[in-house]
Design a protein around this motif. Structure first.
Motif, PDB file in Angstrom:
ATOM      1  N   GLY A  91     -61.078  15.164  33.998  1.00  0.00           N
ATOM      2  CA  GLY A  91     -62.011  14.276  33.327  1.00  0.00           C
ATOM      3  C   GLY A  91     -63.436  14.753  33.339  1.00  0.00           C
ATOM      4  N   GLN A  92     -63.756  15.687  34.224  1.00  0.00           N
ATOM      5  CA  GLN A  92     -65.120  16.194  34.291  1.00  0.00           C
ATOM      6  C   GLN A  92     -65.324  17.320  33.282  1.00  0.00           C
ATOM      7  N   ALA A  93     -66.549  17.429  32.756  1.00  0.00           N
ATOM      8  CA  ALA A  93     -66.902  18.562  31.901  1.00  0.00           C
ATOM      9  C   ALA A  93     -66.988  19.819  32.754  1.00  0.00           C
ATOM     10  N   ALA A  94     -66.555  20.939  32.208  1.00  0.00           N
ATOM     11  CA  ALA A  94     -66.498  22.183  32.963  1.00  0.00           C
ATOM     12  C   ALA A  94     -67.896  22.685  33.315  1.00  0.00           C
ATOM     13  N   PRO A  95     -68.187  22.924  34.597  1.00  0.00           N
ATOM     14  CA  PRO A  95     -69.448  23.585  34.940  1.00  0.00           C
ATOM     15  C   PRO A  95     -69.406  25.044  34.477  1.00  0.00           C
ATOM     16  N   ASP A  96     -70.498  25.509  33.914  1.00  0.00           N
ATOM     17  CA  ASP A  96     -70.570  26.900  33.466  1.00  0.00           C
ATOM     18  C   ASP A  96     -70.849  27.807  34.658  1.00  0.00           C
ATOM     19  N   ALA A  97     -70.679  29.113  34.463  1.00  0.00           N
ATOM     20  CA  ALA A  97     -70.971  30.090  35.515  1.00  0.00           C
ATOM     21  C   ALA A  97     -71.070  31.475  34.890  1.00  0.00           C
ATOM     22  N   PRO A  98     -71.957  32.344  35.424  1.00  0.00           N
ATOM     23  CA  PRO A  98     -72.062  33.706  34.913  1.00  0.00           C
ATOM     24  C   PRO A  98     -70.926  34.572  35.438  1.00  0.00           C
ATOM     25  N   LEU A  99     -70.414  35.448  34.586  1.00  0.00           N
ATOM     26  CA  LEU A  99     -69.304  36.322  34.935  1.00  0.00           C
ATOM     27  C   LEU A  99     -69.533  37.701  34.341  1.00  0.00           C
ATOM     28  N   ASP A 100     -68.760  38.672  34.826  1.00  0.00           N
ATOM     29  CA  ASP A 100     -68.754  40.011  34.245  1.00  0.00           C
ATOM     30  C   ASP A 100     -67.441  40.197  33.504  1.00  0.00           C
ATOM     31  N   GLY A 101     -67.556  40.626  32.238  1.00  0.00           N
ATOM     32  CA  GLY A 101     -66.378  40.876  31.430  1.00  0.00           C
ATOM     33  C   GLY A 101     -66.310  42.321  30.996  1.00  0.00           C
ATOM     34  N   PRO A 102     -65.324  42.683  30.199  1.00  0.00           N
ATOM     35  CA  PRO A 102     -65.189  44.076  29.733  1.00  0.00           C
ATOM     36  C   PRO A 102     -66.414  44.578  28.990  1.00  0.00           C
ATOM     37  N   GLU A 103     -67.165  43.686  28.348  1.00  0.00           N
ATOM     38  CA  GLU A 103     -68.343  44.099  27.592  1.00  0.00           C
ATOM     39  C   GLU A 103     -69.648  43.717  28.291  1.00  0.00           C
ATOM     40  N   GLY A 104     -69.578  43.420  29.576  1.00  0.00           N
ATOM     41  CA  GLY A 104     -70.791  43.116  30.330  1.00  0.00           C
ATOM     42  C   GLY A 104     -70.921  41.635  30.654  1.00  0.00           C
ATOM     43  N   ARG A 105     -72.169  41.190  30.809  1.00  0.00           N
ATOM     44  CA  ARG A 105     -72.465  39.818  31.220  1.00  0.00           C
ATOM     45  C   ARG A 105     -71.904  38.805  30.223  1.00  0.00           C
ATOM     46  N   LEU A 163     -61.895  38.344  34.259  1.00  0.00           N
ATOM     47  CA  LEU A 163     -63.338  38.208  34.405  1.00  0.00           C
ATOM     48  C   LEU A 163     -63.664  38.268  35.893  1.00  0.00           C
ATOM     49  N   VAL A 164     -64.818  38.853  36.226  1.00  0.00           N
ATOM     50  CA  VAL A 164     -65.166  39.073  37.635  1.00  0.00           C
ATOM     51  C   VAL A 164     -66.388  38.241  37.991  1.00  0.00           C
ATOM     52  N   ASP A 165     -66.294  37.543  39.122  1.00  0.00           N
ATOM     53  CA  ASP A 165     -67.373  36.668  39.592  1.00  0.00           C
ATOM     54  C   ASP A 165     -68.136  37.356  40.724  1.00  0.00           C
ATOM     55  N   ARG A 166     -68.937  38.346  40.381  1.00  0.00           N
ATOM     56  CA  ARG A 166     -69.654  39.114  41.402  1.00  0.00           C
ATOM     57  C   ARG A 166     -70.709  38.276  42.119  1.00  0.00           C
ATOM     58  N   GLU A 167     -71.286  37.303  41.430  1.00  0.00           N
ATOM     59  CA  GLU A 167     -72.334  36.483  42.042  1.00  0.00           C
ATOM     60  C   GLU A 167     -71.781  35.266  42.773  1.00  0.00           C
ATOM     61  N   GLY A 168     -70.513  34.963  42.577  1.00  0.00           N
ATOM     62  CA  GLY A 168     -69.865  33.899  43.333  1.00  0.00           C
ATOM     63  C   GLY A 168     -70.080  32.486  42.825  1.00  0.00           C
ATOM     64  N   PHE A 169     -70.755  32.318  41.677  1.00  0.00           N
ATOM     65  CA  PHE A 169     -71.022  30.960  41.191  1.00  0.00           C
ATOM     66  C   PHE A 169     -69.740  30.245  40.774  1.00  0.00           C
ATOM     67  N   ALA A 170     -68.870  30.937  40.032  1.00  0.00           N
ATOM     68  CA  ALA A 170     -67.657  30.294  39.526  1.00  0.00           C
ATOM     69  C   ALA A 170     -66.732  29.894  40.665  1.00  0.00           C
ATOM     70  N   LEU A 171     -66.533  30.789  41.634  1.00  0.00           N
ATOM     71  CA  LEU A 171     -65.632  30.478  42.740  1.00  0.00           C
ATOM     72  C   LEU A 171     -66.188  29.358  43.604  1.00  0.00           C
ATOM     73  N   ALA A 172     -67.509  29.314  43.742  1.00  0.00           N
ATOM     74  CA  ALA A 172     -68.112  28.220  44.514  1.00  0.00           C
ATOM     75  C   ALA A 172     -67.957  26.886  43.787  1.00  0.00           C
ATOM     76  N   ARG A 173     -68.076  26.893  42.477  1.00  0.00           N
ATOM     77  CA  ARG A 173     -68.022  25.640  41.712  1.00  0.00           C
ATOM     78  C   ARG A 173     -66.603  25.132  41.507  1.00  0.00           C
ATOM     79  N   TYR A 174     -65.624  26.045  41.451  1.00  0.00           N
ATOM     80  CA  TYR A 174     -64.250  25.628  41.168  1.00  0.00           C
ATOM     81  C   TYR A 174     -63.320  25.752  42.365  1.00  0.00           C
ATOM     82  N   GLY A 175     -63.729  26.511  43.386  1.00  0.00           N
ATOM     83  CA  GLY A 175     -62.895  26.680  44.559  1.00  0.00           C
ATOM     84  C   GLY A 175     -61.864  27.786  44.379  1.00  0.00           C
ATOM     85  N   GLU A 176     -61.611  28.535  45.438  1.00  0.00           N
ATOM     86  CA  GLU A 176     -60.630  29.619  45.382  1.00  0.00           C
ATOM     87  C   GLU A 176     -59.230  29.053  45.590  1.00  0.00           C
ATOM     88  N   GLY A 177     -58.308  29.582  44.813  1.00  0.00           N
ATOM     89  CA  GLY A 177     -56.924  29.164  44.957  1.00  0.00           C
ATOM     90  C   GLY A 177     -56.497  28.047  44.026  1.00  0.00           C
TER      91      GLY A 177
END
Length: 530
Positions: A428-442, A481-495
């Motif tokens: 029910g919550q709107a997805a929090p955004d987060a910066p990631l690294d992809g094949p073409e960069g940021r 996609l790679v979360d080098r800065e850790g924002f996505a994993l912190a916001r969504y939780g690992e696992g």
């Protein structure tokens, strides 16, 4: 003379009157304001054609919506004009609140990093409409823009709706599978269907002035209770593009609107707010406001969105933002129905979810009005005590209400299903955004949530095989996609693995979910259950 240069958008004789081939319309949208235009673009991105009717041939005239919230900006970004709004608009996140001439406290609406969109962008509604019209014209095969086409009648039924439309060349009838009424607070379609607009009307009057000032005040929201330059009332200052500033001044319920709009009354008031700097009036009006809504937003084949469905006070920036969130909720559901992927009863979830969102906005707006305009001596004494304490006491700051600024509406109370322990984001919550690294960069997480259901696994979470839903893996060192800065994993939780709806809201959360569980959650969100 307004600073903005209004241009006529053009009129063309519709095929119903010119003798040309008449398309089969799936969706007719009435009203080319931000909500109607965004609706047409959202449907076009899903390959659903629409015809958009508006009685005027210019963008909105005068001072209207200016504050666009982070979630709304994310929706506009999905529609293809986020970057343009950031480039033209005034970005801000700091608000300052004053009692008299004393600053009581300030707040930061987005203190953390790692978001593509800011807390707010101030941009006049006429620019937003201009950008939306230009974007709509990127879809000539899917969006039929018709200006100077005024709807004068509607026939509604279980299988479709028919509109009577007046033009400079005469009248014609247009039939569509669905009609979306985005025709504003005074909605003619609402009146034609005889629908009640229930709620509360407030008698308090406010002066609203857009002023071009030869000075550079900070890009922040400033709100005063009982300032020395406007004693006994409230005042608000917002910066906009082009050196324009929005000034709101409370006048009281007995103020004469025509008298208060006279330059000899307005100019001294503005001078008292901004000091001895050159300025020019761009727009002046006096208004009252309402907190009202329709009982239902879906009526057979006519659907209401934006101000035609609900209206609130301007304090808190909940009107325009709420309307765009209506679009975000309705677009994917209507497209799924028209494509045969969902039953028509899915529209009942639009009704339920956006009535819930409207009630949340109305509740906050009504509370703001009570605090801003106390109706009894006890209410006034309480407010003064809160303002006096707020400078030193944190608890008192939470009680101050100068407009609870627009936040994403959580649909959590309406969503069923179990949630794994420890999941930071719930269905029910709107997805929090987060910066990631992809094949073409940021890149950004929300850019990878397309107009479809999407499964995203975070930090090595196992994803079910064979559920036929697009799947993205996000990890610290590897993954799609790679979360080098850790924002996505912190916001969504690992696992955890999340199923996102096409409107970027969480539909379900899994830890070691099965393909059957994922498909069941998707089917539930699409209304496919028997």
């Amino acid at each position: 003379m307004p600073r903005y240069e209004y241009k006529h958008l053009g009129y063309a004789t519709p095929p119903e009157l010119s003798g040309g081939p008449v398309p089969d319309y799936r969706v007719a949208i009435v009203g080319a304001g931000p909500v109607g235009l965004a609706m047409a673009i959202d449907l076009a991105l899903k390959d659903i054609p629409s015809v958009l009717l508006d009685e005027n041939d210019v963008v909105s005239v005068g001072s209207r919506a200016i504050c666009w919230a982070k979630r709304t900006l994310e929706i506009f970004d999905r529609l293809g004009l986020g970057d343009r709004m950031l480039e033209k608009g005034v970005t801000w996140k700091v608000g300052r609140l004053y009692h008299g001439d004393r600053e009581v406290y300030s707040f930061d609406l987005l203190p953390e990093e790692g978001h593509k969109m800011p807390a707010f962008v101030n941009l006049q509604q006429y620019y937003v409409e201009e950008f939306l019209i230009e974007r709509a014209r990127d879809f000539p095969e899917l969006i039929d823009l018709r200006f100077k086409n005024r709807v004068t009648g509607v026939e509604n039924g279980p299988d479709g709706a028919a509109l009577t439309v007046e033009t400079p060349d005469g009248a014609y009838t247009l039939s569509a599978e669905y009609v979306i009424a985005c025709d504003g607070a005074k909605s003619p379609i609402r009146d034609m269907l005889g629908l009640d607009f229930a709620g509360q009307l407030f008698e308090e009057r406010f002066l609203i002035a857009d002023v071009e000032i030869e000075a550079d005040f900070p890009s922040e929201r400033r709100f005063w209770f009982d300032p020395t330059f406007h004693e006994g009332q409230s005042a608000l200052l917002h910066k906009q593009p082009d050196g324009i500033y929005r000034i709101d001044l409370q006048l009281g319920p007995d103020a004469d609107p025509e008298e208060e709009k006279r330059p000899e009354k307005v100019i001294p008031r503005i001078r008292a707010v901004i000091g001895d700097v050159p300025f020019r009036l761009d727009w002046v009006s006096v208004y009252t406001f309402q907190c009202r809504r329709l009982e239902r937003f879906v009526h057979d084949r006519v659907i209401f969105a934006g101000d035609s469905a609900h209206i609130v006070s301007p304090f808190g920036a909940r009107g325009g933002n709420g309307g765009i969130q209506d679009v975000d909720n309705l677009g994917w559901k209507l497209a799924a129905i028209l494509k045969g992927d969902a039953p028509e009863r899915l529209l009942e979830t639009y009704n339920a979810e956006r009535v819930h969102g409207a009630d949340e906005n109305i509740r906050n707006s009504a509370r703001t009005t009570t605090f801003m305009t106390p109706k009894s001596e006890m209410e006034r004494v309480l407010r003064e005590a809160v303002l006096d304490l707020a400078e030193e006491m944190g608890f008192a700051r939470k009680l101050i209400n100068s407009g609870r600024l627009s936040l994403p509406c959580s649909l959590e109370p309406l969503v069923d299903g179990t949630v794994p322990d420890g999941a930071p984001v719930r269905p029910g919550q709107a997805a929090p955004d987060a910066p990631l690294d992809g094949p073409e960069g940021r890149t950004w997480l929300l850019e990878h949530l397309p107009d479809d259901f999407t499964l995203v696994s975070f930090g090595g979470a196992s994803a079910p095989r064979g559920c036929a839903i697009p799947h993205i893996r996000i990890g610290r060192e590897d993954g799609d996609l790679v979360d080098r800065e850790g924002f996505a994993l912190a916001r969504y939780g690992e696992g955890f693995t999340y199923l996102f709806r096409p409107d970027q809201h969480v539909s379900a959360v899994f830890r070691n979910g099965t393909a059957e569980a994922v498909r069941s959650a998707r089917d539930h969100a699409l209304g496919r259950e028997a």
